[in-house]
Each structure stands twice: as structure tokens, then as C-alpha cells.
Design a protein around this motif. Sequence first.
Motif, PDB file in Angstrom:
ATOM      1  N   ALA A   1      -0.075  -3.499  -4.381  1.00  0.00           N
ATOM      2  CA  ALA A   1       0.706  -3.525  -3.138  1.00  0.00           C
ATOM      3  C   ALA A   1       1.820  -4.560  -3.188  1.00  0.00           C
ATOM      4  N   LEU A   2       1.608  -5.629  -3.975  1.00  0.00           N
ATOM      5  CA  LEU A   2       2.587  -6.706  -4.058  1.00  0.00           C
ATOM      6  C   LEU A   2       3.702  -6.433  -5.067  1.00  0.00           C
ATOM      7  N   ALA A   3       3.659  -5.260  -5.702  1.00  0.00           N
ATOM      8  CA  ALA A   3       4.678  -4.942  -6.711  1.00  0.00           C
ATOM      9  C   ALA A   3       6.094  -5.024  -6.142  1.00  0.00           C
TER      10      ALA A   3
ATOM     11  N   ALA B   1       3.163 -11.405 -14.474  1.00  0.00           N
ATOM     12  CA  ALA B   1       1.932 -11.786 -13.768  1.00  0.00           C
ATOM     13  C   ALA B   1       1.346 -10.589 -13.027  1.00  0.00           C
ATOM     14  N   LEU B   2       2.216  -9.813 -12.418  1.00  0.00           N
ATOM     15  CA  LEU B   2       1.764  -8.642 -11.668  1.00  0.00           C
ATOM     16  C   LEU B   2       1.090  -7.629 -12.590  1.00  0.00           C
TER      17      LEU B   2
ATOM     18  N   TRP C   1      11.732   2.120  -4.620  1.00  0.00           N
ATOM     19  CA  TRP C   1      10.734   1.938  -5.673  1.00  0.00           C
ATOM     20  C   TRP C   1       9.708   0.885  -5.267  1.00  0.00           C
ATOM     21  N   ARG C   2      10.127  -0.081  -4.457  1.00  0.00           N
ATOM     22  CA  ARG C   2       9.195  -1.106  -3.989  1.00  0.00           C
ATOM     23  C   ARG C   2       8.212  -0.532  -2.963  1.00  0.00           C
ATOM     24  N   VAL C   3       8.719   0.263  -2.070  1.00  0.00           N
ATOM     25  CA  VAL C   3       7.874   0.863  -1.033  1.00  0.00           C
ATOM     26  C   VAL C   3       6.888   1.865  -1.631  1.00  0.00           C
TER      27      VAL C   3
ATOM     28  N   VAL D   1       1.700   3.501  -1.681  1.00  0.00           N
ATOM     29  CA  VAL D   1       0.898   4.729  -1.738  1.00  0.00           C
ATOM     30  C   VAL D   1      -0.331   4.561  -2.639  1.00  0.00           C
ATOM     31  N   PRO D   2      -0.176   4.116  -3.892  1.00  0.00           N
ATOM     32  CA  PRO D   2      -1.384   3.903  -4.696  1.00  0.00           C
ATOM     33  C   PRO D   2      -2.305   2.835  -4.120  1.00  0.00           C
ATOM     34  N   PHE D   3      -1.738   1.829  -3.458  1.00  0.00           N
ATOM     35  CA  PHE D   3      -2.582   0.814  -2.817  1.00  0.00           C
ATOM     36  C   PHE D   3      -3.498   1.450  -1.769  1.00  0.00           C
ATOM     37  N   ILE D   4      -2.938   2.333  -0.946  1.00  0.00           N
ATOM     38  CA  ILE D   4      -3.733   2.991   0.101  1.00  0.00           C
ATOM     39  C   ILE D   4      -4.816   3.863  -0.527  1.00  0.00           C
ATOM     40  N   ILE D   5      -4.458   4.604  -1.561  1.00  0.00           N
ATOM     41  CA  ILE D   5      -5.420   5.500  -2.212  1.00  0.00           C
ATOM     42  C   ILE D   5      -6.560   4.711  -2.848  1.00  0.00           C
ATOM     43  N   ILE D   6      -6.211   3.670  -3.594  1.00  0.00           N
ATOM     44  CA  ILE D   6      -7.226   2.871  -4.290  1.00  0.00           C
ATOM     45  C   ILE D   6      -8.158   2.186  -3.299  1.00  0.00           C
TER      46      ILE D   6
END
Length: 435
Positions: A30-32, A43-44, A112-114, A118-123
Motif C-alpha cells: 500500500a505504501l508503494a 526498501a519497499l 501508478w501510485r494509486v 488494489v492489491p493491498f485490499i485483495i491481500i
Amino acid sequence: MSPVAGPACDRFGPRYTFAGCLLAGAIPTALAGAVTNVRGLLALRFFIGILGGSFVPCQVWSTGFFDKNVVGTANALTGGFGNSGGGITYFLMPAIFDSLVQNQGLTPRVAWRVSFIVPFIIITSVAISMLLLCPDTPTGKWSDRHLAAQQNLANHGITGAVVDVPGEFTDKQNHTPGTESPSTDTTDNGKGEKLGFEATGKRTDSTDHEAQIGEQQMLDTARGEIVQKPSFKEAIPVVFSLQTLVQCGCYFCSFGGELAINSVLGAYYLKNFTQLGQSGSGRWAAMFGLLNVAFRPAGGVIGDIVYRSLGVWGKKYVIHILAIICGAFLIAIGLLDSHDKATMFGLVAGMALFMDAGNGANFALVPHVHPHANGIVSGCTGAAGNLGGIVFAIIFRYNGRDYGRVFWIIGVMTIGINLALSWIKPIPKGQIGGR
């Protein structure tokens, strides 16, 4: 992450370890969008790598729900969908990006940041659902995993406690079937209380149709199959056993090769087929990952079928045969370095078949090796695959755009390593359980 996730599965259970890996990896995902420099990006990427460690608890969890004669199919199916996620991402993330730009009016710099939300919500949704809706084992809580074995023994006329594997992981048991006499022993139930077992020799009517084996052998086999919380002293012999080395060496070649090839295949296609363009070559490269949906399960299915007639040696034969054929395809791709689409795509598909099937076959054998330390063996094997990806990626890096040369180098290494490991027995001599 895999070497940590493996022992964590044995200690805390695979479900909690799995969910922990997902939640820990979801946060940096999510912090990407907050990254503004190279250090932040490095680090990310490091912390997002925690998600890769979720493969180990996935396989350990799957192993706990299925018998040895079908566990290869189950593990390969779950692993195949996991690997195919890389291919799906090739299509999904650009589609999300394009939707944000075209339909939501965001600039590419912001879109691209936003898109990483989506993967954050799914995971996160999957991890929370796992914690709320899923069981640890087929019989209930991870902490109570030994109780079902005790009940099964009681149903066969043997009363006893099954908690810890007797002795260290490498102890050799020398019981002769049919010669056991009733015996007693005590063991700790994890709460400071001593529980005793007695092989009474009594049989119930439910065992009339089953193979008659000695009571002590039944008890030892049950205890040998139960995962115990590992200590450092007990884990070391498992990590450095020849059987664990076999699993690591084979997975180093198959999964390591897959990781490295995944990262360069798009560039290789673009180099040989410039008319495809960046997007076209990327889509064709994504097919390599998507083939895992069918090919990795095939390896597990074949391993289970062969196991029914040849036992654990049969599963080991399957691993080496698939690897040697895969090596031959890699050498052919590298030496031909074809500029004909049909030839190149056909060879890559053939390589993917045997490489992905090899991954599935590998984790069809893992549950048989030190079954009371399944998390440790799974963690070591998964880590070896990641190490292989790093090693092969370094070889690609130092060969520049000469991708074909690296392909045949990987092929030679794959054949050589598998031939060198083919003589080692699939399970340790005297091992209790896993057969």
C-alpha cells in the motif's frame, strides 16, 4: 523469509504464519505510492518480498489436510495458482493503471501510485478471511493436532498420548513388526502435565479389515507424523540431512530457473522479435507464468500416480526425469536462439511444462521427508528455490543481452545437479512416518 516461515509453521501453525506473511507484506504494498527515491524503492521491494514467504505456509497448510497418496496433487494445485499470480499480474496491473488514467482522469504519475491500493485490499481481505473462516487442521486447532491421533489409536485398542516425536529428528527406531510387547511411557502434554500411554494389545472390531501391525509400531508411526515445535538443536540435523539437500537442490534448479527466466523472458522476446513491441513481448512472456495453472498440478498428479506403485522412490524418479528433460529444452533454446516465433514459443512451452511440473513433483515428495518437521523442510526447499532465482539472475546480468547462452548454462546446471543427487535415498534410513 522462507527459512523463518518454515519453523514458524511448526511452532505456531501454518494458518497464522500464512496470514501474518500476507498482512506484513500488504502494508508495504500500500505504501508503494509514497516512494520518492531509489532508497525508498529498494526498501519497499525488500519488505514486499515478505509476501513471497507465504508460499511456505501455503504448502505446509495444504499438506496437513491431505493423505500422502494425494498430497502431491493438492500441493501442486495450490502452488500452481500461486505461481500463476505472477502471470496474472502482467495483465491486471496495467489494466488497473489504464482504467485510472482513462476513466478516472488521473495523470500517469498519480495513477501508478494509486493502482497499488488494489492489491493491498485483495491481500488484506484474503488474510482476514483466512483468520476468521478457516481451520488450522482438519480436526481443529493447531495446538490440539495430536488429539485426533490419540483418538484413532484408542479406536484400535491402544490408549496413549501422542504429543512429541520420540527423541531427536534423526533418531533411528528399530522395532520389528509383530514382536512388540505392551509397554508404557510418559510424555508432556504441553501444559506441564505428564500423560502416559500403554500399548495394550487390545483390538476392536473396526480393525478386522486393516493390516495388522504391532501396537508399538502404530504408536511410533502416529507420533512420527505429528509436527512438533522444533528446537535449534533438533532442527539443525534436519536442515543438513541429505534428503533435505535433495529437495533444495532440485527446487534450486526448477523454481530458481522459473524466477530468473520470468524476469528476462519479455526482454528476450523483444530482442529476437522486435515487431512484437514492448507490450506484445510482455504478454507473450506472461504466458510462461500462466502455464503454471495446468503444468505444476500435472507434476503433483504424476507423482501421486507413480507413488501408488513405486512408493517414495517413484516420486523421486519423477522429479529427476522431469528436470533432465527440462534441462534438454533449456539447452535447445539456448543453442538455437531461434528468431522464428513458432519454434521459440514451442520450445519455451515445452520447457515450461517440465519445469513447472518439476516444481509440483518436488512438493509432492516434501511431505514424506521428516514429516514431523514439515515446516522446516518446506522452508529450506522454498528458500533454495529463491536462491536459485538469485544465482541465475546474476548469471543473466553478467551475460548482458546474450540470453541464449544463459539458457543453456541453466540447462547444463539443471541436468548436472539432478544427476548428482539421484543416488540419495528419498527418506532417511529408519525414519518413522512419511512412507
